[in-house]
Design an enzyme around this catalytic site. Structure first.
Site, PDB file in Angstrom:
ATOM      1  N   HIS A  53      -1.656   8.399   2.240  1.00 39.92           N
ATOM      2  CA  HIS A  53      -1.951   7.718   3.561  1.00 39.92           C
ATOM      3  C   HIS A  53      -0.950   8.228   4.600  1.00 39.92           C
ATOM      4  O   HIS A  53       0.040   8.412   4.234  1.00 39.92           O
ATOM      5  CB  HIS A  53      -1.750   6.446   3.537  1.00 39.92           C
ATOM      6  N   GLU A  55       0.867   6.875   6.818  1.00 39.26           N
ATOM      7  CA  GLU A  55       2.092   6.056   6.896  1.00 39.26           C
ATOM      8  C   GLU A  55       3.056   6.524   5.731  1.00 39.26           C
ATOM      9  O   GLU A  55       4.014   6.511   5.984  1.00 39.26           O
ATOM     10  CB  GLU A  55       1.877   4.512   6.641  1.00 39.26           C
ATOM     11  N   CYS A  83      -3.077  -0.599   5.803  1.00 40.70           N
ATOM     12  CA  CYS A  83      -3.632  -1.479   4.895  1.00 40.70           C
ATOM     13  C   CYS A  83      -2.523  -2.138   4.232  1.00 40.70           C
ATOM     14  O   CYS A  83      -1.483  -2.045   4.460  1.00 40.70           O
ATOM     15  CB  CYS A  83      -4.260  -0.170   4.069  1.00 40.70           C
ATOM     16  N   CYS A  86       0.093   0.190   2.711  1.00 40.21           N
ATOM     17  CA  CYS A  86       1.086   0.832   3.712  1.00 40.21           C
ATOM     18  C   CYS A  86       2.031  -0.307   4.388  1.00 40.21           C
ATOM     19  O   CYS A  86       3.448  -0.286   4.759  1.00 40.21           O
ATOM     20  CB  CYS A  86       0.343   1.632   4.749  1.00 40.21           C
TER      21      CYS A  86
END
Length: 155
Positions: A53, A55, A83, A86
Site C-alpha cells: 500500500h 502508506e 485502511c 496502514c
C-alpha cells in the site's frame, strides 16, 4: 495549511503514477521538518504483494532514510483514508501526524469504520487532519474505477 496542500499535491502525483500502472490511485508522502523522507504509491498488483500500500511503502522509505523504525515528528500525507493495516502501521511507527484527502467508507480505519489512530487504549495516538484536496482525491479514484468497470464490461 499551504504546506499541507503542497505535500498533498505531491501525494496526488504519486497516486496518478499508480493509476498509470493500473493500480488503485493512492499516493503517500512522509515529511519530517519540511523535507520529504519517504514516498509511495499503491503497488499491490505490480509487486504481487498485499502489503504494498502507498502508506506502507512511504513509511518503509522514511524508516530507511532515518535509519530508525520510530518515525516521531513525521507527518504522513495520503490521498485516501488509511485502511486498518496502514492505520496500525502509523501507530506502531509512532508517526506524529496524518493528513489525508478523502474518506474511505468501505475500508477506512481513521474515522469511517474505525478510528485506530486515536484509540485511547493504544500507547500512541496521532494528530489527524482530513479533507485536504479531498475532491481531487475522490475524483481520481472515481475516474479510475469507472474506467475499470467499463473495461470489464467490454471483455
Amino acid at each position: 495549511m499551504s504546506d499541507d496542500i503542497a505535500f498533498m499535491q505531491q501525494a496526488l502525483e504519486l497516486a496518478r503514477e499508480a493509476a498509470s500502472l493500473g493500480e488503485v490511485p493512492v499516493g503517500a508522502v512522509a515529511v519530517l521538518d519540511g523535507n520529504v523522507v519517504g514516498t509511495g504509491y499503491n503497488r499491490r498488483e505490480c509487486d504481487r504483494n498485499p502489503f504494498a500500500h502507498a502508506e506502507m511503502l512511504a513509511l518503509a522509505a522514511a524508516a530507511k532514510a532515518r535509519d530508525a523504525w520510530r518515525l516521531s515528528g513525521v507527518t504522513l500525507y495520503v490521498t485516501l483514508e488509511p485502511c486498518a493495516m496502514c492505520a496500525g502501521a502509523l501507530v506502531q511507527s509512532r508517526v506524529t501526524r496524518l493528513v489525508f484527502g478523502t474518506m474511505d467508507p468501505k475500508a477506512g480505519a481513521v474515522g469511517s469504520l474505525y478510528n485506530l489512530v486515536e484509540e485511547p487504549r493504544h500507547n500512541h495516538r496521532l494528530q489527524v487532519t482530513s479533507g485536504i484536496l479531498a475532491e481531487d482525491s475522490r475524483q481520481l479514484l472515481k475516474t479510475f474505477f469507472e474506467r475499470l468497470r467499463a473495461k470489464r464490461r467490454e471483455n
